[in-house]
Write a protein that holds these residues in place. Structure first.
Motif, mmCIF file in Angstrom:
data_model
loop_
_atom_site.group_PDB
_atom_site.id
_atom_site.type_symbol
_atom_site.label_atom_id
_atom_site.label_comp_id
_atom_site.label_asym_id
_atom_site.label_seq_id
_atom_site.Cartn_x
_atom_site.Cartn_y
_atom_site.Cartn_z
ATOM 1 N N GLY A 58 22.302 65.419 84.478
ATOM 2 C CA GLY A 58 23.509 66.165 84.806
ATOM 3 C C GLY A 58 23.349 67.030 86.041
ATOM 4 N N THR A 59 22.172 67.641 86.203
ATOM 5 C CA THR A 59 21.952 68.482 87.385
ATOM 6 C C THR A 59 21.995 67.672 88.676
ATOM 7 O OG1 THR A 59 19.525 68.255 87.309
ATOM 8 C CG2 THR A 59 20.491 70.058 86.041
ATOM 9 N N ALA A 60 21.675 66.377 88.594
ATOM 10 C CA ALA A 60 21.698 65.525 89.786
ATOM 11 C C ALA A 60 23.043 64.851 89.983
ATOM 12 C CB ALA A 60 20.606 64.464 89.685
ATOM 13 N N VAL A 61 23.648 64.398 88.881
ATOM 14 C CA VAL A 61 24.902 63.664 88.996
ATOM 15 C C VAL A 61 26.024 64.578 89.485
ATOM 16 C CG1 VAL A 61 26.666 62.399 87.711
ATOM 17 C CG2 VAL A 61 24.251 61.953 87.278
ATOM 18 N N GLY A 62 26.019 65.841 89.049
ATOM 19 C CA GLY A 62 27.057 66.767 89.489
ATOM 20 C C GLY A 62 27.132 66.894 91.009
ATOM 21 N N PRO A 63 26.038 67.286 91.683
ATOM 22 C CA PRO A 63 26.070 67.339 93.146
ATOM 23 C C PRO A 63 26.345 65.983 93.787
ATOM 24 C CG PRO A 63 24.225 68.610 92.319
ATOM 25 C CD PRO A 63 24.804 67.875 91.146
ATOM 26 N N TYR A 64 25.842 64.898 93.173
ATOM 27 C CA TYR A 64 26.089 63.573 93.742
ATOM 28 C C TYR A 64 27.576 63.235 93.706
ATOM 29 C CZ TYR A 64 26.154 58.532 94.320
ATOM 30 O OH TYR A 64 26.437 57.272 94.767
ATOM 31 N N VAL A 101 32.636 62.654 96.734
ATOM 32 C CA VAL A 101 34.016 63.056 97.020
ATOM 33 C C VAL A 101 34.140 63.513 98.474
ATOM 34 C CG1 VAL A 101 35.827 64.734 96.462
ATOM 35 C CG2 VAL A 101 34.540 63.630 94.624
ATOM 36 N N LEU A 102 33.148 64.297 98.941
ATOM 37 C CA LEU A 102 33.156 64.735 100.339
ATOM 38 C C LEU A 102 33.092 63.541 101.287
ATOM 39 C CD1 LEU A 102 30.737 67.826 100.327
ATOM 40 C CD2 LEU A 102 33.233 67.837 100.315
ATOM 41 N N ASP A 153 41.828 67.639 107.701
ATOM 42 C CA ASP A 153 42.610 68.058 106.544
ATOM 43 C C ASP A 153 42.246 67.233 105.307
ATOM 44 O OD1 ASP A 153 43.896 69.952 108.063
ATOM 45 O OD2 ASP A 153 45.668 68.714 108.443
ATOM 46 N N THR A 154 41.958 65.970 105.524
ATOM 47 C CA THR A 154 41.567 65.109 104.403
ATOM 48 C C THR A 154 40.246 65.566 103.790
ATOM 49 O OG1 THR A 154 42.658 63.236 105.471
ATOM 50 C CG2 THR A 154 41.101 62.733 103.704
ATOM 51 N N ALA A 155 39.296 65.936 104.643
ATOM 52 C CA ALA A 155 38.008 66.420 104.151
ATOM 53 C C ALA A 155 38.175 67.717 103.374
ATOM 54 C CB ALA A 155 37.045 66.621 105.319
ATOM 55 N N LEU A 156 39.024 68.621 103.865
ATOM 56 C CA LEU A 156 39.255 69.891 103.176
ATOM 57 C C LEU A 156 39.958 69.665 101.843
ATOM 58 C CD1 LEU A 156 40.329 72.151 106.176
ATOM 59 C CD2 LEU A 156 38.109 72.073 105.023
ATOM 60 N N VAL A 207 39.741 69.284 95.795
ATOM 61 C CA VAL A 207 39.904 68.478 94.588
ATOM 62 C C VAL A 207 38.571 68.332 93.847
ATOM 63 C CG1 VAL A 207 40.417 66.140 93.750
ATOM 64 C CG2 VAL A 207 41.916 67.225 95.436
ATOM 65 N N GLY A 208 37.499 68.164 94.591
ATOM 66 C CA GLY A 208 36.188 68.046 93.973
ATOM 67 C C GLY A 208 35.741 69.308 93.268
#
Length: 455
Positions: A391-397, A402-403, A421-424, A429-430
């Motif tokens: 979980g600690t790895a999948v969350g940041p991944y 998403v980024l 704007d799309t990146a922001l 959303v992420g």
């Protein structure tokens, strides 16, 4: 008539109560664990993309792939810890490796100035593997300790309440100190931050070793049952066949993914949506600070409503809070900061319940399985910590993915980059919708758990 020679002192019966001193020493180990969980989870993804110039997708893989090793290693260490406990009557030998974890933390952020992009990612990934292995050697036997004690249902919650308070101290201290010490954004700032926290981690591990010894002396040591399985695959099969334990593990896998996604996203939100990286330390303080008083309150409340209801409530509040962050993060200036701060505090109270109830329910599952003759505490803990590490790895991944899908542009500390704007929008959303959905899945798995004792 000669009196018989005295025998060895009797071990405390199940239902013993631990002294506050022993609990405090034992729980001190959670300070260093909190530092290791918080700092890479909070800063490492941002460090890769915005200081070392690693593309977002590659940065996510750099954090994910080392954890794939943990999925294999943690159950192996759990089985080894059980064998050690039966052979020597304790689990402290493996824990001694945790004293070296601070050195891995220092090396993790001490990236040579000549390395950027993919080579820098390779450096970070290599040291992340080393640190995770040292952490696992300490964490697995450390978290198995409450399952070894001859204590009852509510006393296990009390043991974990002490651990939760000290874990929160580590999380809170690291969550505030790490962003503050590295706020200037240079490589040297991150390296000095890691070195300071490395000292704290080493001291914490040494104190915890003494605490484990005292706690088992006071409460008695119950050696793991040798009837169930004689190998790691056998231990894994036993753990996976346990319906209630399986539901608890799967629920915590999604819970850990959600909370670590939140940590990884926070520096991006403060930097790109609020344009003030100093807010990272403020929001982390507001998120973790409530846990210092919420832990004891959750403990008291669990006696009335039970751990299962407490955990389900914590998950529901965290999911709702994630969605409530959406309007606050969309506002500019002071109003946006104020709304976000208020929601983050409520989520912090829920976070305290997530940690306390989930971890205190693991020994309950172990005790139920042992009563049926089918459990090894170390094996169960190994599976649990493997799920936590995942979980600690999948969350940041997930957040990095998403980024990347939003077209986020990585940069180095010396070369800023403008975001579309799309990146922001992806960044926002992420941080809100995605964690709410993940926590909803965790709640659905948790509803399948059926071992909670009547309050």
């Amino acid at each position: 008539m000669t009196a018989p020679a005295p025998g060895p002192p009797a071990a405390p019966a199940d239902g013993a109560r631990a002294g506050r001193g022993a609990l405090a020493l034992y729980a001190s180990g959670s300070v260093g664990m909190g530092v290791w969980v918080t700092v890479p989870g909070l800063l490492l993804l941002y460090f890769l993309t915005d200081v070392l110039g690693v593309p977002a997708f590659l940065a996510g893989l750099t954090l994910l792939l080392p954890k794939a090793i943990d999925v294999v290693v943690h159950p192996l260490l759990g089985s080894r810890s059980d064998r050690e406990a039966r052979r020597s009557g304790h689990r402290r030998r493996m824990m001694r490796a945790g004293v070296l974890l601070g050195a891995a933390m220092a090396a993790l952020f001490a990236v040579p100035p000549s390395l950027t992009g993919a080579p820098a990612a390779l450096w970070v990934g290599g040291w992340f593997v080393v640190g995770n292995l040292l952490f696992a050697c300490f964490q697995v036997p450390y978290l198995t300790t409450p399952s070894d004690l001859r204590v009852g249902y509510h006393e296990r919650t009390r043991v974990f309440m002490f651990r939760m308070v000290l874990l929160t101290v580590g999380l809170l201290g690291a969550g505030i100190a790490a962003p503050a010490l590295s706020s200037a954004g240079g490589r040297g700032d991150y390296a000095r931050m890691a070195l300071v926290l490395a000292v704290v981690m080493a001291v914490s591990a040494v104190v915890a070793l003494r605490g484990v010894r005292r706690l088992t002396e006071e409460c008695g040591f119950r050696a793991p049952d040798a009837r169930a399985g004689h190998s790691t695959p056998a231990d894994l099969r036993v753990a996976w066949r346990d319906r209630d334990y399986r539901a608890l593990v799967l629920s915590y896998l999604f819970t850990g993914t959600t909370t670590h996604l939140f940590l990884a996203a926070l520096p991006y939100v403060t930097a790109y949506l609020f344009d003030d990286t100093r807010l990272t330390a403020l929001f982390m303080g507001l998120f973790l600070g409530p846990a210092l008083f919420a832990g004891p309150l959750w403990t008291a409340w669990s006696r009335r409503i039970g751990k299962q209801r407490g955990l389900l409530l914590s998950q529901a509040v965290f999911a709702a809070g994630s969605l409530a962050l959406l309007p606050g993060a969309s506002l500019d200036g002071t109003p946006g900061v104020a709304v976000t701060a208020a929601v983050v505090m409520v989520m912090g109270v829920a976070f305290a319940g997530l940690q306390l109830f989930a971890f205190s329910m693991v020994p309950d599952a172990v005790a139920a399985a042992e009563a049926a003759g089918s459990s090894k505490a170390g094996a169960y803990t190994g599976v649990w910590t493997a799920a936590e590490a995942t979980g600690t790895a999948v969350g940041p991944y997930v957040y990095a993915a998403v980024l990347a899908l939003g077209g986020f542009v990585s940069r180095t500390a010396a070369e800023p980059a403008a975001q579309s704007d799309t990146a922001l929008a992806a960044l926002l959303v992420g941080f809100t919708v995605v964690p709410a959905a993940l926590m909803a899945v965790a709640l659905l798995f948790q509803r399948r758990y059926g071992l909670d004792a009547a309050p």
